[in-house]
Write an enzyme that holds these catalytic residues in place. Structure first.
Site, PDB file in Angstrom:
ATOM      1  CD  GLU A 115      -2.267  -1.307   2.856  1.00  0.00           C
ATOM      2  OE1 GLU A 115      -3.172  -0.543   3.234  1.00  0.00           O
ATOM      3  OE2 GLU A 115      -1.734  -2.152   3.601  1.00  0.00           O
ATOM      4  CG  ASP A 119       4.191  12.782   4.849  1.00  0.00           C
ATOM      5  OD1 ASP A 119       4.239  12.372   6.021  1.00  0.00           O
ATOM      6  OD2 ASP A 119       4.908  13.705   4.422  1.00  0.00           O
ATOM      7  CB  CYS A 415      21.676  39.515  23.806  1.00  0.00           C
ATOM      8  SG  CYS A 415      22.881  38.217  24.167  1.00  0.00           S
ATOM      9  CB  CYS A 430      24.568  33.318  23.514  1.00  0.00           C
ATOM     10  SG  CYS A 430      24.090  34.786  24.452  1.00  0.00           S
ATOM     11  CB  CYS A 435      20.269  35.713  25.180  1.00  0.00           C
ATOM     12  SG  CYS A 435      20.059  35.776  23.389  1.00  0.00           S
TER      13      CYS A 435
END
Length: 672
Positions: A115, A119, A415, A430, A435
Site C-alpha cells: 500500500e 504522509d 543580545c 551565547c 538573551c
C-alpha cells in the site's frame, strides 16, 4: 397518498444523505447536484429542529458540533498502534522477506500486500453497532487522545456503517485505522490565503493536518479540507482471515481505501510495486513517502508477532529523499534555548516535496567548512526523511565569483553578548542566560507537548508575551492568571481564548515529576534521561544534592549528562526558578504508592502487551500497593509475567525460562 410521520421522513433523509455522502466523498461519483443535496440537508435540519427528541449522534446534521473541546481525553488502544521499521534499499527488503520466512513454520507460503504510505496523521476509529463512538490519535502507540468531535467533521469518515446484503460479517464492534491527510493543492491554497492576510504559513500538509485535528473548535476543523484513507480492520465479533480481504470489506462498509494497493506473491513483485510508485509519486494529488508492505495472512501476522514497538510482519520501504537546486543567499545564526548558535541557510524559495523551502539547516561551522558552503553558492538541498530541509552539497561548477566564505560571529547576534566554545565541542554558545532568544526558546520548550503540554501557548503567543513583558522566564507562565484582564484586551485574543489558555496552564500542574524535569531544560536531559533521573532520585531535592558519581551510577547516564545537571543546579537563578515553580504547585517528586496489603509481598512481576481493563501504569501501581515488585526485564528471578494483547519478546523469554504466565483474567483474580 399518506404523509409520512416525522420519524419516518427523518430516517429516510438520513439514509439518502449518507448514500450521497458515500458517493461524493468516497466513490467521487455524485448522482445529484449540490443544490439538490442541500435541499435534503435543509429539510432534515428543519425536521430535527421541530423534533429535537429524534436527533441521534450519527445524524448527518451532527457532523459539526458547536461545543468547544477543552480537553483531549486519553484513550488506551486495545491493540497498540505500532510504528513501522523503515527500509531504504532492495537489500533490506530481501532481508525483511528472509526474516518473515524464518519466523514462520517451514514451507509456509507468504503473500504480501503493498500500500502507498500516505504522509498524514494516524487515527483510530471505533464503531459499535455500526455507529462511530470514538476517534483517537496514535499518541505514544499505547495511549492516544480523543478527537471524536473533530474527526466527525471529515465527510469521508462515515458516522454509521453501510451494511450490504452480500456481507456475511456482523461487525458489531470494530476498530478501523487510517491516515488523515490534506491534498497538496488544498494546502497551497490555504497558505496563499494566509500569506495575503499577513499570517504565518504552514510548513507542509502533514503539519497542517496534525495541527487541525487538535484544534479546540470543530467548526474551524470543518473549514479545513481534510480527507482520510483507511488501511486496518479489527473485529471483536468476527474472525477475519487476510489483510487483502479486509481492505475490500472496508470499502464495502463505506470507507475510503486508497485504490493503489496490490497483492504480491513474492518479494520480487513487492519490489516491482515499490519501484513503480517511486517513479509515479509526483503524479498523485497527495504526499507519499514510501510503500507499506504487510504479510497478507492475519494468522501469519499473529505467529510473527511484534518486536519492541514495531511489528515483525510489516515494514515501510522509504523512497529516496527529493532534491532541488537553489541559491544560498545568506547564512544567519540562530540562538537556541540553551544558547547554542546554529547556522541557517537563507535560500531563494524553491518547492520541494510538498512545501516551499526558504531555509535549511547547516548544523555547525565544521559542517560548513567540510562542504565548503559559501554565501551566493548554488546548493543542492533535500528533505532529510522528507521532513527537515538540509544542504547536501555545493554545485562547484556554478560557483560565482562573489561567493563569500562564512566566518564565525564574535558576538551573539541577538543580545551582542560574548560567545564561548567549550573544549572538544563543535558548537558555540551565547553566555547570557537572559538573551531574549534563549528566554523564548526555553519557554517554548517548557510549554511543548512532550514537556508541560500547555495547549495554546505556542511560538507566536510566547513571542508576544515576552515582548510585552508578561513572561521573563517559564515560571512566569503560572502568574499569567494575575494579568487576565490585560491579556483579554490584546487584539485577536479575547476572553474565551485567554480562559482556555489559563485552564491549560492550570491543568499542566498535574504533569508528573519526570515531565517537569524534562521541561526545565537541562542540557543533554531529554525525556528518556529525565525519566531515569526521576525514577532513581524520586525528588528534585535529592537530584540537586547528588554528586556526579551518584548520577553516573544510573545505567546509560554518562559524564556529559552528570556535569550538565550539576552545572544547571549550581546556578542560583535556576534554583530560584525551581522554588517559584514549587510554589506554583508543580510536581517535583514522585508520589509514593501507599502499600495497603502484603498480599503480593516478595513476588516480582513483568508486564507485557496491552491490558484491556487498565493501563500498564495502573497495573504497576496495583502490584506495588499490594507489596509486590515490578521489573522491566524477564530473568530467572521473575515470579510472574502478566500477558496482555500483542505481547512482545518478554513473553517468549518467559516461556523459555519456564516462568509462570498470567493472563489478564488470572492477574485480576490474583489482585482481587
Amino acid at each position: 397518498m399518506m404523509k409520512k410521520n416525522p420519524q419516518q421522513r427523518i430516517e429516510e433523509l438520513r439514509k439518502l444523505i449518507n448514500e450521497h455522502d458515500y458517493r461524493y466523498y468516497v466513490l467521487a461519483e455524485p448522482i445529484i447536484s449540490d443544490y439538490e443535496y442541500d435541499q435534503l440537508v435543509n429539510e432534515l435540519i428543519q425536521l430535527e429542529k421541530e423534533n429535537p427528541h429524534l436527533i441521534t449522534p450519527d445524524s448527518p446534521t451532527q457532523r459539526v458540533g458547536s461545543d468547544l473541546t477543552n480537553v483531549f481525553n486519553p484513550v488506551v488502544h486495545k491493540i497498540p498502534m505500532l510504528s513501522l521499521s523503515n527500509t531504504y534499499s532492495e537489500e533490506e527488503m530481501y532481508e525483511f522477506d528472509r526474516r518473515v520466512k524464518e519466523g514462520l513454520p517451514r514451507g509456509e507460503k507468504v503473500e504480501y500486500v503493498c500500500e502507498l504510505k500516505i504522509d498524514g496523521v494516524s487515527v483510530s476509529l471505533r464503531y459499535k453497532n455500526g455507529i462511530l463512538v470514538t476517534a483517537a490519535t496514535r499518541g505514544d502507540g499505547t495511549t492516544g487522545e480523543e478527537i471524536t468531535n473533530n474527526v466527525k467533521t471529515i465527510r469521508s469518515v462515515p458516522l454509521s456503517l453501510r451494511k450490504p446484503s452480500s456481507l456475511k460479517l456482523n461487525l458489531d464492534d470494530i476498530e478501523v485505522r487510517g491516515e488523515i491527510y490534506m491534498e497538496i493543492e488544498a494546502f497551497k491554497k490555504i497558505n496563499e490565503e494566509r500569506e495575503l492576510n499577513g499570517e504565518k504559513t504552514f510548513a507542509n500538509p502533514r503539519n497542517l493536518t496534525a495541527g487541525t485535528i487538535k484544534l479546540l473548535e470543530p467548526q474551524l476543523v470543518a473549514k479545513r479540507p481534510l480527507k482520510i484513507f483507511v488501511y486496518y480492520l479489527y473485529s471483536e465479533t468476527d474472525e477475519l482471515s487476510t489483510h487483502f480481504e479486509n481492505l475490500k470489506i472496508l470499502s464495502e462498509i463505506g470507507f475510503r481505501v486508497n485504490p493503489n494497493y496490490r497483492l504480491c506473491k513474492n518479494i520480487e513483485e513487492v519490489m516491482d510495486f515499490c519501484n513503480e510508485w517511486e517513479e509515479k509519486r509526483d503524479k498523485l494529488p497527495y504526499e507519499i513517502d514510501g510503500v507499506v508492505v504487510k504479510v497478507n495472512s492475519l494468522k501469519q501476522q499473529r505467529i510473527l508477532g511484534n518486536i519492541a514497538k514495531s511489528p515483525r510482519w510489516a515494514v515501510a520501504y522509504k523512497f529516496k529523499a527529493k532534491q532541488a537546486k537553489t541559491r544560498l543567499k545568506k547564512i544567519i545564526w540562530q540562538v537556541g534555548r540553551t544558547g547554542t548558535l546554529t547556522p541557517v541557510a537563507e535560500l531563494e524559495p524553491v518547492f520541494l516535496a510538498g512545501s516551499t523551502i526558504s531555509r535549511a539547516t547547516l548544523h555547525n561551522i565544521d559542517e560548513i567548512r567540510r562542504k565548503d558552503i559559501r554565501e551566493n553558492d548554488i546548493v543542492v538541498i533535500e528533505k532529510g526523511g522528507d521532513v527537515i530541509p538540509k544542504v547536501v552539497e555545493v554545485d562547484l561548477s556554478q560557483r560565482p565569483k562573489d561567493s563569500q566564505v562564512v566566518k564565525l560571529p564574535s558576538k551573539c547576534p541577538v543580545c551582542n553578548s560574548n560567545l564561548f566554545r567549550p573544549e572538544n565541542e563543535v558548537a558555540i554558545y551565547c553566555e547570557n542566560n537572559l538573551c531574549p532568544a534563549q528566554v523564548k526558546g526555553r519557554i517554548e520548550h517548557f510549554a511543548s507537548r512532550g514537556a508541560m503540554d500547555i495547549t495554546g501557548l505556542g511560538e507566536a503567543l510566547i513571542n508576544l508575551f515576552v515582548d510585552r513583558g508578561f513572561l521573563k522566564d517559564y515560571s512566569d507562565i503560572y502568574q499569567l492568571k494575575e494579568h487576565r484582564e490585560e491579556l483579554i484586551k490584546i487584539e485577536r485574543l479575547g476572553e474565551k481564548s485567554v480562559d482556555n489558555l489559563l485552564a491549560a496552564i492550570e491543568k499542566s500542574k498535574e504533569k508528573p515529576f519526570d515531565r517537569v524535569l524534562f521541561a526545565i531544560g537541562i542540557r543533554y536531559v531529554g525525556a528518556g534521561v529525565a525519566k531515569k533521573l526521576a525514577d532513581h532520585f524520586k525528588s528534585i531535592d535529592a537530584l540537586i544534592n547528588a554528586s556526579e558519581e551518584e548520577i553516573e551510577s544510573i545505567h546509560e547516564i554518562g559524564p556529559s549528562i552528570s556535569k550538565s545537571v550539576k552545572r544547571f543546579f549550581s546556578d542560583k537563578n535556576n534554583l530560584k526558578l525551581i522554588e517559584k515553580l514549587k510554589k506554583a504547585g508543580l510536581k517535583f517528586k514522585i508520589d509514593e504508592i501507599r502499600i495497603t496489603s502484603d498480599k503480593l509481598k516478595g513476588k516480582s512481576f513483568v508486564l507485557t502487551g496491552t491490558l484491556s481493563s487498565m493501563s500498564r501504569e495502573e497495573a504497576k501501581e496495583k502490584i506495588i500497593s499490594l507489596g509486590g515488585h515490578v521489573l522491566s526485564a524477564v530473568s530467572k528471578n521473575t515470579d510472574y509475567v502478566v500477558v496482555g494483547d500483542n505481547p512482545g519478546s518478554k513473553f517468549d523469554k518467559a516461556k523459555k525460562l519456564g516462568i509462570t504466565i498470567l493472563t489478564e483474567e488470572d492477574f485480576l483474580k490474583m489482585i482481587e
